[in-house]
Enzyme design. Structure first.
Site, short mmCIF file in Angstrom:
data_model
loop_
_atom_site.label_atom_id
_atom_site.label_comp_id
_atom_site.label_asym_id
_atom_site.label_seq_id
_atom_site.Cartn_x
_atom_site.Cartn_y
_atom_site.Cartn_z
N PRO A 43 -7.23 25.32 15.40
CA PRO A 43 -6.52 26.41 15.17
C PRO A 43 -7.56 27.13 14.00
O PRO A 43 -8.65 26.32 13.17
CB PRO A 43 -5.38 26.65 14.08
CG PRO A 43 -4.99 24.75 14.18
CD PRO A 43 -6.58 24.62 14.74
N GLU A 44 -8.79 28.62 14.28
CA GLU A 44 -8.78 29.29 13.68
C GLU A 44 -8.64 30.29 12.97
O GLU A 44 -6.91 29.84 12.18
CB GLU A 44 -10.00 30.21 14.82
CG GLU A 44 -10.70 29.47 15.45
CD GLU A 44 -11.72 28.67 15.02
OE1 GLU A 44 -12.29 28.75 13.92
OE2 GLU A 44 -12.28 28.61 15.95
#
Length: 270
Positions: A2-3
């Protein structure tokens, strides 16, 4: 992994269901995450979640006596479910809420984290050396230009350094550099203030647009039948090596910078 936009959307998704509710119990089924879940985190029991904030890719569940620091790692996710829903194999941590719901943390690879921070202690080591938030006023062209002076580091690696600016991961570094017309291997210290101004604006625009796209998935954060995933992204170059450049039609090149896939146009990016 996840960014920053996915983490921000997670924050937005769980906030209305968690803030203002008392933690009836914390259930730690597997404390062996990236770092062991500390026993001190049990102090959150009986406390009201006052606010959920984000620092870089860490979520902070704030109470009057301290806050839990949550990182999603490579594969983690958060859901708000009825407390009666049985846990699944990789559901490692539950915050059971006074509302009768539970904030459930799932992490198959266990690279995430649940940590605890007292409010009057020194800032937790995972947060203490982080650079400014990319969507804040502190991340400006003047700031980035000053930090880059004398640096021979490739601008892509420089952008991805969390001590320079947080949350500009591989996807968004690729996209921002393409939009700014800057070659990813150009030395950070060789980029003019004028070009840094364009780059900072593109970083902010790319991240803000990704967060806006992710807003369409907020309903998934309260769903017993599924987990929130990556939202659809309209990417220009990332993952498209060998395809035509969306600007000039030349074939997009691909290489590794810092062991990360890097896609660029050798004509449009200089």
């Amino acid at each position: 992994m996840p960014e920053l936009p996915e983490v921000e959307v997670s924050r937005m998704g769980i906030t209305p269901h968690v803030t203002g509710h008392r933690v009836a119990e914390i259930i730690v089924r597997n404390p062996r995450l990236r770092w062991p879940v500390p026993e001190e985190i049990r102090q959150i029991e009986g406390q009201v979640i006052r606010r959920i904030s984000r620092r870089a890719k860490y979520l902070l569940l704030e109470t009057d006596i301290g806050y839990a620091i949550v990182h999603l790692g490579m594969s983690g996710s958060l859901r708000v479910l009825p407390a009666s829903v049985p846990p699944e194999k990789h559901d490692h941590v539950d915050l059971v809420l006074s509302s009768g719901e539970v904030l459930r943390y799932n992490d198959p690879r266990r690279f995430g984290a649940w940590l605890w921070q007292q409010p009057l202690d020194e800032e937790h080591t995972v947060l203490s050396k982080l650079g400014p938030e990319p969507l804040s006023d502190a991340f400006s062209a003047d700031y980035l230009f000053d930090r880059a002076q004398g640096k021979r580091t490739a601008i892509k690696q420089f952008l991805m350094d969390n001590q320079v600016v947080v949350g500009v991961g591989n996807i968004y570094a690729n996209e921002s550099l393409f939009s700014a017309g800057i070659h990813p291997k150009r030395a950070a210290g060789k980029i003019s203030l004028q070009r840094m101004t364009v780059l900072v604006a593109e970083v902010k625009a790319v991240l803000a647009f990704a967060i806006e796209q992710g807003g369409t998935t907020l309903k998934d954060f309260k769903n017993a039948d599924g987990k929130p995933g990556y939202f659809a992204q309209e990417l220009l170059v990332y993952g498209k090596g060998g395809e035509p450049c969306p600007r000039c039609d030349k074939t997009l090149s691909e290489m590794k910078i810092g062991q990360r896939a890097t896609v660029y146009c050798s004509d449009c990016q200089t």
